[in-house]
Scaffold this motif. Structure first.
Motif, PDB file in Angstrom:
ATOM      1  N   UNK B  62     -68.457  10.932  73.474  1.00 50.64           N
ATOM      2  CA  UNK B  62     -69.331  11.343  72.387  1.00 50.64           C
ATOM      3  C   UNK B  62     -70.657  11.964  72.789  1.00 50.64           C
ATOM      4  N   UNK B  63     -70.927  12.057  74.088  1.00 53.22           N
ATOM      5  CA  UNK B  63     -72.219  12.607  74.526  1.00 53.22           C
ATOM      6  C   UNK B  63     -71.973  13.777  75.480  1.00 53.22           C
ATOM      7  N   UNK B  64     -72.735  14.884  75.332  1.00 51.31           N
ATOM      8  CA  UNK B  64     -72.506  16.040  76.219  1.00 51.31           C
ATOM      9  C   UNK B  64     -72.550  15.632  77.701  1.00 51.31           C
ATOM     10  N   UNK B  65     -71.536  16.074  78.456  1.00 48.64           N
ATOM     11  CA  UNK B  65     -71.393  15.641  79.854  1.00 48.64           C
ATOM     12  C   UNK B  65     -72.622  15.981  80.686  1.00 48.64           C
ATOM     13  N   UNK B  66     -73.210  17.157  80.444  1.00 51.15           N
ATOM     14  CA  UNK B  66     -74.337  17.575  81.280  1.00 51.15           C
ATOM     15  C   UNK B  66     -75.633  16.861  80.898  1.00 51.15           C
TER      16      UNK B  66
END
Lengths: 332, 259
Positions: B62-66
């Motif tokens: 659910x959270x952007x990887x970068x």
């Protein structure tokens, strides 16, 4: 560590006027504040030991430690076994700033830190230029980087020589400083260099494990949780600072940072958690003996320290280059 | 576990990843296949968070990887790189132990005693007897097993494999993927593997994602994806698909056009 201490004491007794080891020992011990009593030595022996040889010897140890540590840092973060403050051109870059300050008499504009700070700035600019020259399509080849470093080094040292011929009255100072010498350097120089080492060493020890992970590439380190960009920046800046500190006191003393980390690696293996601290000790011992050689080898005449380290270091560099060629040829 | 939304990556003016959307669920083994230059490795870099998308999102839990700090992400995402380990003088045990880096303090210490984990992983990767040997003296296949041990010791929930079998002979290819598969099942790890060899992909992956020029051409089980028409469309070559006599998985037989 013991070897370093022993080297210091032995080297103290060697010189144009030889002093017996025992005498050196007891003079040293009697310098400690809580030891009293009169050993009955000549006043001149005490002066030679504490005011002439000791500051010089400690400075040699510090300079060697700084350069060797910087070399370990550069080699680790660039994954380049041929990297060292000299071969990367950083030392020459620092010397441009330092020579500039000496030439125009700005040595003390900002106190004792003036020369190291300016040397650091010109050093880091030089490093950036070398990287730009070496980079092609984002990747940096080991040999290309060193080639760029040597080109920049040649250009900048010519530039420094030019500066030294511009004025007559300081020519000797720049020339002698340039060739790398620590003769007639007193305690104040030790004070300039020591803080850099005291800051640089813990920082590099802190990043030693990250440097181990860099061995398999920056990506590899990133996948294991290393902030690769930050690590690179900090290690490069700290290594350049160490170089600047050394260069601003002694001029360009080449190849120390190349030879020592390699020898340490041969003995203890590839782990930077060992290489970093041991490089400090090894560099100290190495430069101490180089300097001892420089001041006694030719009788009364001094050989510039940079000449001694180059005479030892350049063939070593050639050997590493040759070994790389053999390894590469074998793999192809 | 992984969700891509309109994922786009532009490099030098060309879209190497063009508007991708997909989901990968926890515990599955996913294969990314496609011809050279399709963007397989780029997709893996985006999932691993070392590269940022130009537009769109790649979400991990659910959270952007970068957006994850590297060390945070390394505690549960591991990557086995293409090309393997260069000879660097470290021993097998030292390299494997590097996998614990994300869990160590800056002094290199970890609260947990990992010696048992280390011994178990070396046994799983058949490296126990080589543990104290320098990796310089190992074969390519053994070295790749060391790299695998290193990511296993990281105890990730998500493992990304970038062409793990390249440069290995067939014996080592099967051995390596067998090891990954049994470990993945035991620990309920999600695996995403870029694979070159379609036959291996069909055997080891539950789901395949076919890429061509940065776009998704097909997704589904090996049985759904490995059909002659799709192979011809994507790879531009004719092929025969047969079922493996033992495992029943679809296998591809090449068919030279000149015969």
């Amino acid at each position: 560590m013991l070897l370093l201490a022993a080297s210091i004491v032995i080297s103290l007794s060697i010189g144009t006027s030889n002093l017996p080891l025992r005498e050196v020992w007891s003079i040293l011990i009697h310098q400690l504040p809580f030891v009293s009593g009169d050993g009955g030595w000549d006043e001149s022996s005490i002066v030679i030991v504490t005011d002439v040889r000791l500051p010089r010897i400690l400075l040699a140890v510090l300079i060697g430690a700084c350069l060797s540590l910087a070399g370990a840092g550069f080699q680790g973060v660039l994954r380049n076994p041929l990297a060292d403050p000299f071969t990367l051109g950083v030392a020459s870059g620092c010397s441009v700033g330092a020579a500039f300050m000496i030439l125009f008499g700005y040595q003390t504009v900002a106190g004792i830190w003036s020369i190291p700070i300016v040397a650091f700035i010109t050093g880091i600019i030089t490093l950036a230029i070398v990287f730009m020259l070496a980079r092609s399509r984002g990747a940096m080849n080991v040999e290309t980087l060193i080639l760029s470093g040597v080109i920049v080094q040649a250009f900048l040292s010519a530039f420094v020589s030019l500066m030294s011929t511009l004025t007559n009255d300081v020519v000797n100072e720049i020339m002698f400083w340039l060739m790398g010498s620590i003769s007639s350097r007193g305690w104040e120089h030790t004070q300039v260099v020591l803080p850099f080492l005291l800051i640089g060493l813990p920082v590099l020890i802190r990043y030693a494990q990250s440097l181990n992970l860099f061995v398999f590439g920056e990506r590899h380190a990133a996948y294991l949780g290393v902030d690769a960009e930050r690590t690179k920046l900090i290690v490069l800046v700290v290594s350049t600072l160490l170089t600047a500190a050394a260069v601003s006191v002694t001029g360009v003393v080449g190849f120390v940072g190349l030879v020592i980390p390699h020898l340490i690696r041969l003995v203890v293996g590839p782990d930077y958690r060992l290489i970093v601290p041991l490089s400090v000790i090894g560099g100290g011992i190495y430069l101490l003996w180089s300097d001892t050689l420089a001041r006694v080898a030719m009788g009364g005449r001094e050989i510039p320290l940079g000449v001694v380290t180059a005479l030892i270091g350049a063939p070593f560099f050639a050997y590493l280059l040759y070994k790389r060629k053999v390894v590469k040829g074998g793999a192809a | 576990m992984i969700e891509a939304r309109c994922l786009t990556k532009v490099l030098d003016g060309t879209a190497v990843m063009d508007n991708l959307s997909f989901r990968m669920e926890e515990g599955g083994m996913y294969g990314i296949i496609g011809p050279n230059g399709a963007g397989k490795s780029t997709l893996l870099s985006l999932i691993s968070g070392v590269e940022k998308p130009t537009s769109g999102e790649l979400l991990l839990k659910g959270k952007p990887a970068s957006d994850y700090p590297r060390k945070e992400l390394a505690k549960w995402v591991a990557v086995l790189q293409q090309g393997g380990l260069i000879p660097a003088g470290f021993t097998v045990r030292e390299v494997a132990a590097m996998g614990r880096f994300p869990f160590q303090s800056w002094l290199g210490e970890e609260k947990r005693d990992v010696s048992e984990l280390l011994a178990r992983t070396l046994a799983q990767t058949a490296l126990t007897e080589l543990a104290d040997r320098s990796i310089d003296r190992l074969s390519g296949g053994e070295r790749q097993r060391v790299a695998l041990a290193k990511v296993m010791i990281q105890e990730p929930q998500l493992l990304l494999l970038d062409e793990p079998t390249t440069y290995l002979d067939i014996g080592y290819q099967v051995q390596l993927l067998d090891m990954v598969k049994s470990w993945q099942r035991q620990n309920r790890v999600t695996v995403v593997a870029v694979l070159h060899d379609l036959n291996l992909a069909a055997h080891y992956c539950d789901q395949l994602l076919v890429l061509q020029q940065g776009r998704i051409v097909a997704t589904g089980s090996p049985e759904e994806v490995m059909v002659p028409s799709l192979i011809e469309q994507v790879y531009g070559t004719q092929a025969v698909i047969v079922n493996h006599p033992v495992t029943g998985k679809p296998q591809l037989l090449l068919q030279p056009s000149s015969l």
